[in-house]
Enzyme design. Structure first.
Site, mmCIF file in Angstrom:
data_model
loop_
_atom_site.group_PDB
_atom_site.id
_atom_site.type_symbol
_atom_site.label_atom_id
_atom_site.label_comp_id
_atom_site.label_asym_id
_atom_site.label_seq_id
_atom_site.Cartn_x
_atom_site.Cartn_y
_atom_site.Cartn_z
ATOM 1 N N ALA A 63 1.086 -0.998 0.315
ATOM 2 C CA ALA A 63 0.207 -0.309 0.236
ATOM 3 C C ALA A 63 0.555 1.381 0.409
ATOM 4 O O ALA A 63 1.939 1.025 0.427
ATOM 5 C CB ALA A 63 -0.790 0.343 1.155
ATOM 6 N N GLY A 106 1.066 -5.025 0.866
ATOM 7 C CA GLY A 106 -0.463 -4.902 0.343
ATOM 8 C C GLY A 106 -0.297 -6.047 -1.442
ATOM 9 O O GLY A 106 -1.645 -6.079 -1.568
ATOM 10 N N GLU A 109 -0.713 -9.384 -0.770
ATOM 11 C CA GLU A 109 -2.057 -9.895 -0.277
ATOM 12 C C GLU A 109 -2.816 -9.959 -1.146
ATOM 13 O O GLU A 109 -3.578 -10.483 -1.619
ATOM 14 C CB GLU A 109 -2.604 -8.668 0.255
ATOM 15 C CG GLU A 109 -1.773 -8.577 1.896
ATOM 16 C CD GLU A 109 -2.567 -7.350 3.108
ATOM 17 O OE1 GLU A 109 -2.223 -6.423 2.692
ATOM 18 O OE2 GLU A 109 -2.815 -8.213 4.091
ATOM 19 N N GLU A 129 4.946 -5.285 6.436
ATOM 20 C CA GLU A 129 3.772 -4.027 7.644
ATOM 21 C C GLU A 129 4.735 -3.932 9.395
ATOM 22 O O GLU A 129 4.901 -2.669 9.636
ATOM 23 C CB GLU A 129 2.740 -4.325 7.915
ATOM 24 C CG GLU A 129 2.085 -4.339 6.074
ATOM 25 C CD GLU A 129 1.640 -5.354 5.847
ATOM 26 O OE1 GLU A 129 2.669 -6.466 5.669
ATOM 27 O OE2 GLU A 129 0.648 -6.020 4.489
HETATM 28 N N1 CAA Z 1 4.407 3.477 -0.777
HETATM 29 C C1 CAA Z 1 5.035 4.377 -0.872
HETATM 30 N N2 CAA Z 1 5.832 4.738 -2.014
HETATM 31 C C2 CAA Z 1 7.071 3.597 -2.165
HETATM 32 C C3 CAA Z 1 6.899 2.399 -1.810
HETATM 33 C C4 CAA Z 1 5.548 2.218 -0.843
HETATM 34 N N3 CAA Z 1 4.358 1.306 -0.256
HETATM 35 N N4 CAA Z 1 7.384 1.446 -2.362
HETATM 36 C C5 CAA Z 1 8.516 2.047 -2.809
HETATM 37 N N5 CAA Z 1 7.932 3.422 -2.631
HETATM 38 C C6 CAA Z 1 8.925 4.151 -3.902
HETATM 39 C C7 CAA Z 1 9.511 4.964 -2.495
HETATM 40 O O1 CAA Z 1 9.403 5.967 -2.019
HETATM 41 C C8 CAA Z 1 10.687 5.615 -4.302
HETATM 42 O O2 CAA Z 1 10.090 6.860 -4.174
HETATM 43 P P1 CAA Z 1 10.738 8.286 -4.439
HETATM 44 O O3 CAA Z 1 11.975 7.694 -5.835
HETATM 45 O O4 CAA Z 1 10.332 9.135 -4.535
HETATM 46 O O5 CAA Z 1 12.122 8.259 -3.143
HETATM 47 C C9 CAA Z 1 10.512 4.636 -5.033
HETATM 48 O O6 CAA Z 1 9.115 3.792 -4.582
HETATM 49 C C10 CAA Z 1 11.521 3.730 -5.480
HETATM 50 O O7 CAA Z 1 11.658 3.213 -3.347
HETATM 51 P P2 CAA Z 1 13.383 3.052 -3.008
HETATM 52 O O8 CAA Z 1 13.942 4.010 -3.696
HETATM 53 O O9 CAA Z 1 12.559 2.471 -1.842
HETATM 54 O O10 CAA Z 1 13.425 1.267 -4.149
HETATM 55 P P3 CAA Z 1 14.805 0.764 -3.488
HETATM 56 O O11 CAA Z 1 14.540 -0.870 -4.566
HETATM 57 O O12 CAA Z 1 15.762 0.965 -2.768
HETATM 58 O O13 CAA Z 1 13.869 -0.571 -2.348
HETATM 59 C C11 CAA Z 1 11.655 -1.677 -1.454
HETATM 60 C C12 CAA Z 1 12.681 -1.560 -3.060
HETATM 61 C C13 CAA Z 1 12.842 -2.287 -0.467
HETATM 62 C C14 CAA Z 1 10.530 -2.350 -1.958
HETATM 63 C C15 CAA Z 1 10.889 -0.481 -0.650
HETATM 64 O O14 CAA Z 1 10.783 0.531 -1.016
HETATM 65 C C16 CAA Z 1 10.722 -0.554 0.516
HETATM 66 O O15 CAA Z 1 11.012 -0.710 2.213
HETATM 67 N N6 CAA Z 1 9.469 -0.188 0.138
HETATM 68 C C17 CAA Z 1 8.565 0.253 1.062
HETATM 69 C C18 CAA Z 1 7.327 -1.909 1.109
HETATM 70 C C19 CAA Z 1 6.593 -1.702 2.346
HETATM 71 O O16 CAA Z 1 6.681 -1.343 3.386
HETATM 72 N N7 CAA Z 1 5.295 -2.219 1.697
HETATM 73 C C20 CAA Z 1 4.044 -2.419 2.625
HETATM 74 C C21 CAA Z 1 3.689 -0.791 2.876
HETATM 75 S S1 CAA Z 1 2.214 -1.273 3.697
HETATM 76 C C22 CAA Z 1 0.589 -2.004 3.541
HETATM 77 O O17 CAA Z 1 1.249 -2.401 2.472
HETATM 78 C C23 CAA Z 1 -0.274 -2.050 4.893
HETATM 79 C C24 CAA Z 1 -1.239 -3.522 4.135
HETATM 80 O O18 CAA Z 1 -1.601 -4.484 4.757
HETATM 81 C C25 CAA Z 1 -2.400 -2.988 3.207
#
Ligand code: CAA
Length: 255
Positions: A63, A106, A109, A129
């Site tokens: 998400a 998500g 999921e 998460e």
């Molecule tokens: N939400 C918003 N933005 C996200 C994102 C997310 N889940 N995942 C990646 N992005 C964005 C980053 O912020 C970044 O944006 P900018 O270029 O503007 O900085 C862009 O996508 C590229 O990402 P990274 O620079 O972080 O890329 P990376 O290769 O270094 O890392 C990654 C990749 C490991 C996937 C890392 O982006 C990450 O950890 N993302 C979050 C994953 C996460 O925590 N997901 C769970 C979300 S909560 C959820 O899903 C709740 C639910 O149950 C419904």
């Protein structure tokens, strides 16, 4: 502006591709609303025999965190994707998640709401998460333990780590792992095989499995026998059995 969800029908297979590459296909409400609309369209299109869900370079990195950070509990509840993912889970045709790159939170999921999952070798799957001070909220604590058992699901949910594609295969999360460049071809091949099966029988099997997942064994067995015997009212049952006895390929009519 780029379309957030691409929609392409090849023969009788529908492909839905998440297309928000700058955010690694992170799911904001707008993207999920579009997925929801597309599911409604698919439900009306009686030609479609299977659905493949995938993403551009990545499946989906979860998400959208920037969209969630300031939400109140009520707003967070309204943001959640549970209804759309349940609608996908119950759609009356087989669904395949073709997973490349990240399938996190998500995103995973969403894949768990599909019937089958194929991952490319580069895929990384997880429910991170817990690292954000929350827990999975769109089916992760429900579908994952049912799929792979509580012990492994708790490990993934509590520790928030990521699995490689081959680890996800060993855990039983994905059905198979293929080379990155072959992902869509393999998903399509599987979808075509599904499309050749009797549609009513596939739908019935899906209904029985979904029903059984929510009920006691006794209730599930009783419903299974009702659904099974109901299939004998279909022309496809007669055709399938006749074709076997006549040593030819069945021609199903979805009737
Ligand atoms: N939400 C918003 N933005 C996200 C994102 C997310 N889940 N995942 C990646 N992005 C964005 C980053 O912020 C970044 O944006 P900018 O270029 O503007 O900085 C862009 O996508 C590229 O990402 P990274 O620079 O972080 O890329 P990376 O290769 O270094 O890392 C990654 C990749 C490991 C996937 C890392 O982006 C990450 O950890 N993302 C979050 C994953 C996460 O925590 N997901 C769970 C979300 S909560 C959820 O899903 C709740 C639910 O149950 C419904």
């Amino acid at each position: 502006m780029e379309e957030l969800v691409l929609f392409e029908k090849i023969e009788n297979i529908q492909i839905l591709k998440i297309n928000r590459p700058k955010r690694l296909n992170a799911l904001n409400r707008e993207t999920v609303d579009l997925i929801d609309e597309r599911i409604e369209e698919i439900k009306k299109d009686k030609e479609i025999r299977a659905l493949i869900i995938t993403g551009d370079h990545h499946f989906a990195a979860g998400a959208d965190i920037s969209d969630m950070i300031e939400k109140t509990p009520e707003e967070a509840k309204a943001f959640l994707f549970t209804n759309t993912f349940s609608k996908l889970e119950h759609i009356e045709l087989p669904t395949i998640a073709a997973i490349c790159g990240y399938a996190l939170g998500g995103g995973l999921e969403l894949a768990l709401a599909c019937d089958l999952r194929i991952a490319s070798e580069d895929a990384q799957l997880g429910l991170p998460e817990i690292n954000l001070g929350i827990m999975p909220g769109a089916g992760g604590t429900v579908r994952l333990p049912r799929l792979i058992g509580e012990a492994k699901a708790k490990e993934l949910i509590y520790l928030g780590g990521r699995l490689t594609a081959s680890e996800a295969y060993q855990y039983g999360i994905v059905n198979r792992v293929v080379k990155k460049e072959e992902l869509m071809a393999e998903a399509f091949k599987m979808a075509k095989k599904l499309a050749e099966k009797a549609p009513l029988a596939l739908r019935a099997a899906k209904e029985a499995i979904l029903y059984g997942g929510d009920r006691t064994k006794t209730e599930a067995l009783s419903r299974e026998s009702e659904i099974w015997s109901g299939l004998f009212a279909s022309q496809d049952q007669k055709e399938g059995m006749r074709a076997f006895l006549e040593k030819r390929t069945p021609q199903y009519q979805s009737k």
